[in-house]
Design an enzyme around this catalytic site. Structure first.
Site, PDB file in Angstrom:
ATOM      1  N   LEU A 166       1.235  -1.240   0.014  1.00 14.66           N
ATOM      2  CA  LEU A 166      -0.699   0.210   0.108  1.00 14.66           C
ATOM      3  C   LEU A 166       1.234   0.990  -0.179  1.00 14.66           C
ATOM      4  O   LEU A 166       2.103   1.246   0.597  1.00 14.66           O
ATOM      5  CB  LEU A 166      -1.137  -0.121   1.418  1.00 14.66           C
ATOM      6  CG  LEU A 166      -1.859   1.366   1.729  1.00 14.66           C
ATOM      7  CD1 LEU A 166      -2.613   1.731  -0.006  1.00 14.66           C
ATOM      8  CD2 LEU A 166      -2.229   1.505   3.006  1.00 14.66           C
ATOM      9  N   LYS A 167       0.503   2.119  -1.347  1.00 14.14           N
ATOM     10  CA  LYS A 167       0.792   3.473  -1.093  1.00 14.14           C
ATOM     11  C   LYS A 167       0.955   4.095   0.309  1.00 14.14           C
ATOM     12  O   LYS A 167      -0.390   4.290   0.260  1.00 14.14           O
ATOM     13  CB  LYS A 167       1.190   4.510  -2.009  1.00 14.14           C
ATOM     14  CG  LYS A 167       1.622   3.691  -3.555  1.00 14.14           C
ATOM     15  CD  LYS A 167       2.869   3.768  -3.727  1.00 14.14           C
ATOM     16  CE  LYS A 167       3.472   3.156  -5.129  1.00 14.14           C
ATOM     17  NZ  LYS A 167       4.729   2.837  -5.275  1.00 14.14           N
ATOM     18  N   ASP A 193       4.989   2.540   1.063  1.00 19.32           N
ATOM     19  CA  ASP A 193       6.059   2.014   0.766  1.00 19.32           C
ATOM     20  C   ASP A 193       5.723   3.900   0.259  1.00 19.32           C
ATOM     21  O   ASP A 193       4.551   4.116   0.088  1.00 19.32           O
ATOM     22  CB  ASP A 193       6.184   1.825  -1.127  1.00 19.32           C
ATOM     23  CG  ASP A 193       6.380   2.585  -1.733  1.00 19.32           C
ATOM     24  OD1 ASP A 193       7.605   3.140  -1.406  1.00 19.32           O
ATOM     25  OD2 ASP A 193       6.443   2.148  -3.158  1.00 19.32           O
ATOM     26  N   ASN A 195       7.217   6.261  -1.117  1.00 15.14           N
ATOM     27  CA  ASN A 195       8.349   7.160  -2.064  1.00 15.14           C
ATOM     28  C   ASN A 195       8.954   8.925  -1.517  1.00 15.14           C
ATOM     29  O   ASN A 195       8.370   9.060  -1.946  1.00 15.14           O
ATOM     30  CB  ASN A 195       7.059   7.740  -3.439  1.00 15.14           C
ATOM     31  CG  ASN A 195       6.997   6.377  -3.418  1.00 15.14           C
ATOM     32  OD1 ASN A 195       5.547   5.705  -3.702  1.00 15.14           O
ATOM     33  ND2 ASN A 195       7.540   5.834  -4.418  1.00 15.14           N
ATOM     34  N   GLU A 218       8.868   0.663   2.450  1.00 13.79           N
ATOM     35  CA  GLU A 218      10.004   1.397   1.847  1.00 13.79           C
ATOM     36  C   GLU A 218      10.052   2.427   1.228  1.00 13.79           C
ATOM     37  O   GLU A 218       8.818   2.798   1.700  1.00 13.79           O
ATOM     38  CB  GLU A 218       9.329   0.625   0.500  1.00 13.79           C
ATOM     39  CG  GLU A 218      10.075   0.443  -1.368  1.00 13.79           C
ATOM     40  CD  GLU A 218       9.289  -0.118  -2.003  1.00 13.79           C
ATOM     41  OE1 GLU A 218       8.352  -0.642  -1.944  1.00 13.79           O
ATOM     42  OE2 GLU A 218       9.671   0.036  -3.072  1.00 13.79           O
TER      43      GLU A 218
HETATM   44  O1  NPG Z   1       2.869  -2.611 -10.135  1.00 12.80           O
HETATM   45  O2  NPG Z   1       4.458  -2.133 -11.822  1.00 12.80           O
HETATM   46  C1  NPG Z   1       3.782  -1.741 -10.445  1.00 12.80           C
HETATM   47  C2  NPG Z   1       3.391  -0.981  -9.419  1.00 12.80           C
HETATM   48  C3  NPG Z   1       4.720  -0.670  -8.443  1.00 12.80           C
HETATM   49  O3  NPG Z   1       4.200   1.047  -6.844  1.00 12.80           O
HETATM   50  C4  NPG Z   1       4.907   0.694  -7.258  1.00 12.80           C
HETATM   51  N1  NPG Z   1       5.686   1.340  -8.628  1.00 12.80           N
HETATM   52  O4  NPG Z   1       7.235   3.540  -6.004  1.00 12.80           O
HETATM   53  O5  NPG Z   1       7.847   1.464  -6.738  1.00 12.80           O
HETATM   54  C5  NPG Z   1       7.283   3.008  -6.713  1.00 12.80           C
HETATM   55  C6  NPG Z   1       5.574   3.071  -7.986  1.00 12.80           C
HETATM   56  C7  NPG Z   1       6.440   3.361  -9.204  1.00 12.80           C
HETATM   57  C8  NPG Z   1       5.702   3.713  -9.993  1.00 12.80           C
HETATM   58  C9  NPG Z   1       6.906   4.638  -9.324  1.00 12.80           C
HETATM   59  C10 NPG Z   1       5.317   4.264 -11.363  1.00 12.80           C
HETATM   60  C11 NPG Z   1       7.389   5.304 -10.188  1.00 12.80           C
HETATM   61  C12 NPG Z   1       6.641   5.041 -11.318  1.00 12.80           C
END
Ligand code: NPG
Length: 374
Positions: A166-167, A193, A195, A218
Site C-alpha cells: 500500500l502506498k 511504500d 516514496n 519501503e
Molecule cells: O506494479 O508496476 C507496478 C507498480 C509498482 O508501486 C509501484 N511502483 O514507487 O515503486 C514505486 C511505484 C512507481 C510506479 C514508481 C511508477 C514510479 C513510477
C-alpha cells in the site's frame, strides 16, 4: 552485433484506474519503447526495450522527454560507433554519460533481446533463473478514503495476489493500515511504500507502524538519505527496505554496510539496466539481504523481463509483478497473467513476448528514427 538503426516509440496507454503515489496521480501509462536493429552473423535482428521513466521528473530526475533527448543526442551515437556490441558491454560503452540510468537501461534491454534472439535463448536461461513462476504482489495506490482502501485491497486479496503493498504518505498512513489489518487480519503479506514522503523528524510517528506486523516499510526518507535510513532502522522494528536510494551496486553496498537496508527493492531501470540489477541481486544474496522485484507500471515487455530477473534465487519476497490487467485493459504485448498468486516466467526466446504492431500503432503518440551519422 552492430547497431544499424534505433526507433524510439512514445506510447500512451490508458490505465484501468488512476494510480496515486505520494508524488503524483497517473491516468495513463506514458513511456517510450526502443526498437533497435542490429547487423549480426545471422543477418538483421531487432530487439526491444522499454524505458521506465515517468512523464514528469517526480520519482527520479529522469522523465520521458529527457530519456528520448539523451538517447538521440548522446547514447545512440556512441553505440552506432561500436562494431562488436554485446549486452554485457552496453553500460561500459555508455559510462562517460553521467546519470540517465533509465534511458541506458531501455537501450540495454534492446541489445539484450537482440543478443538472446541471436543465441536462440530465453532471458531466464541467460540470467540463470531457477523457477518457472514467481509470486505476484500488487501495489495499491493511495485511495480517497479508508473505506475505499479496504474495498480495493479486498478485491486484490480475492483475486489471489500473494502480497499487498500500500502506498502511504503523511496523513494517509496509520488509519488505512489499521483498517486493512482490522478487515483482513494478520494472515497475509502486507507492506507499505512511502516514496520518500517523510523525514527523520517523523521517526516517532513511523514507529507506530510497528504495531501492524508489516513485511517492510519501503523508502520512507529521501533518495540521498542512506545514513538517515540507517538511523531510522535502529528506531523501528519494521524491516527497512530501500528503493529510490539504490541507484547502483555501489549504493547497495553502502546501504547494506550502514545497516540502512534489511531488504532491497530491485528495479533494473533505476540502476541502469538488468546487468547492474543482477549484480545487486548477487551482492545482496552474499550479504544475506532479501531482495524483491519492484515495478514501474511496465507494459508486458518490461513485465516479462522483470519476471525473468525475479526467477533468480535471491528474490525471496514477492515482487510488484502483477498481471497486465492490474493496470491495463489492453497490453501492448501478450497479456501477463496472474493466477494462483503467481506469474509464469516466460520461456520463449528473447523476453518471450512480442510487441503487437496494431496496438503499437494505436497507442503510439510519436516516434523518432535514429541512424548512424555520415
Ligand atoms: O506494479 O508496476 C507496478 C507498480 C509498482 O508501486 C509501484 N511502483 O514507487 O515503486 C514505486 C511505484 C512507481 C510506479 C514508481 C511508477 C514510479 C513510477
Amino acid at each position: 552485433m552492430k547497431l544499424k538503426s534505433m526507433t524510439l516509440h512514445q506510447v500512451s496507454i490508458p490505465l484501468v484506474t488512476p494510480f496515486e503515489t505520494s508524488f503524483m496521480r497517473e491516468t495513463e501509462k506514458d513511456c517510450y519503447l526502443v526498437e533497435a536493429t542490429f547487423d549480426t552473423p545471422k543477418g538483421e535482428i531487432t530487439g526491444w526495450g522499454e524505458s521506465v521513466a515517468m512523464i514528469s521528473p517526480l520519482y527520479s530526475s529522469e522523465y520521458v522527454a529527457s530519456g528520448i533527448d539523451v538517447t538521440k543526442r548522446w547514447l545512440a551515437p556512441i553505440l552506432f560507433g561500436i562494431d562488436d556490441l554485446t549486452a554485457e558491454t552496453v553500460s561500459w560503452h555508455l559510462r562517460h554519460v553521467i546519470g540517465h540510468p533509465m534511458a541506458k537501461s531501455a537501450i540495454e534491454m534492446a541489445v539484450i533481446e537482440a543478443q538472446l534472439k541471436l543465441n536462440d535463448q530465453s532471458f531466464k536461461d541467460y540470467l540463470g533463473g531457477v523457477v518457472d513462476s514467481v509470486p505476484s504482489g500488487v501495489s495499491v495506490g493511495i485511495q480517497d478514503s479508508v473505506e475505499e482502501t479496504v474495498r480495493v485491497i479486498g478485491g486484490y486479496l480475492e483475486e489471489g495476489y500473494a502480497r499487498i503493498k500500500l502506498k502511504i504518505k503523511p496523513g494517509k498512513d496509520i488509519a488505512p493500515i489499521a483498517a486493512v489489518r482490522k478487515a483482513f487480519g494478520d494472515d497475509f503479506g502486507f507492506q507499505v511504500d512511502a516514496n520518500a514522503a517523510y523525514t527523520l523528524v517523523d521517526a516517532s510517528h513511523l514507529r507506530r507502524l510497528d504495531e501492524y506486523g508489516l513485511l517492510l516499510i519501503e523508502q520512507p526518507l529521501g533518495e540521498a538519505d542512506i545514513r538517515q535510513h540507517s538511523e531510522l532502522a535502529k528506531l523501528m522494528e519494521t524491516p527497512m527496505c530501500l528503493d529510490e536510494s539504490i541507484v547502483s551496486a555501489e549504493a547497495a553496498a553502502d546501504a547494506i554496510s550502514m545497516g540502512a537496508a534489511a531488504v532491497i527493492n530491485i528495479k533494473p531501470g533505476r540502476v541502469g539496466g538488468f546487468i547492474e540489477a543482477k549484480k545487486i541481486h548477487d551482492l545482496s544474496a552474499a550479504h544475506g539481504v532479501a531482495v524483491w522485484h519492484g515495478g514501474m507500471v511496465e507494459t508486458g515487455l518490461g513485465r516479462a523481463a522483470n519476471a525473468a530477473l525475479a526467477s533468480l534465487p535471491g528474490f525471496t519476497l514477492p515482487g510488484d509483478i502483477s498481471g497486465s490487467n492490474r493496470f491495463f485493459h489492453e497490453d501492448i504485448t501478450e497479456e501477463i497473467v496472474m493466477y494462483d498468486g503467481k506469474v509464469d516466467v516466460p520461456t520463449g526466446v528473447g523476453f518471450g513476448v512480442s510487441i503487437d504492431p496494431a496496438k503499437l500503432e494505436r497507442f503510439r503518440t510519436d516516434s523518432v528514427e535514429l541512424l548512424p551519422q555520415g
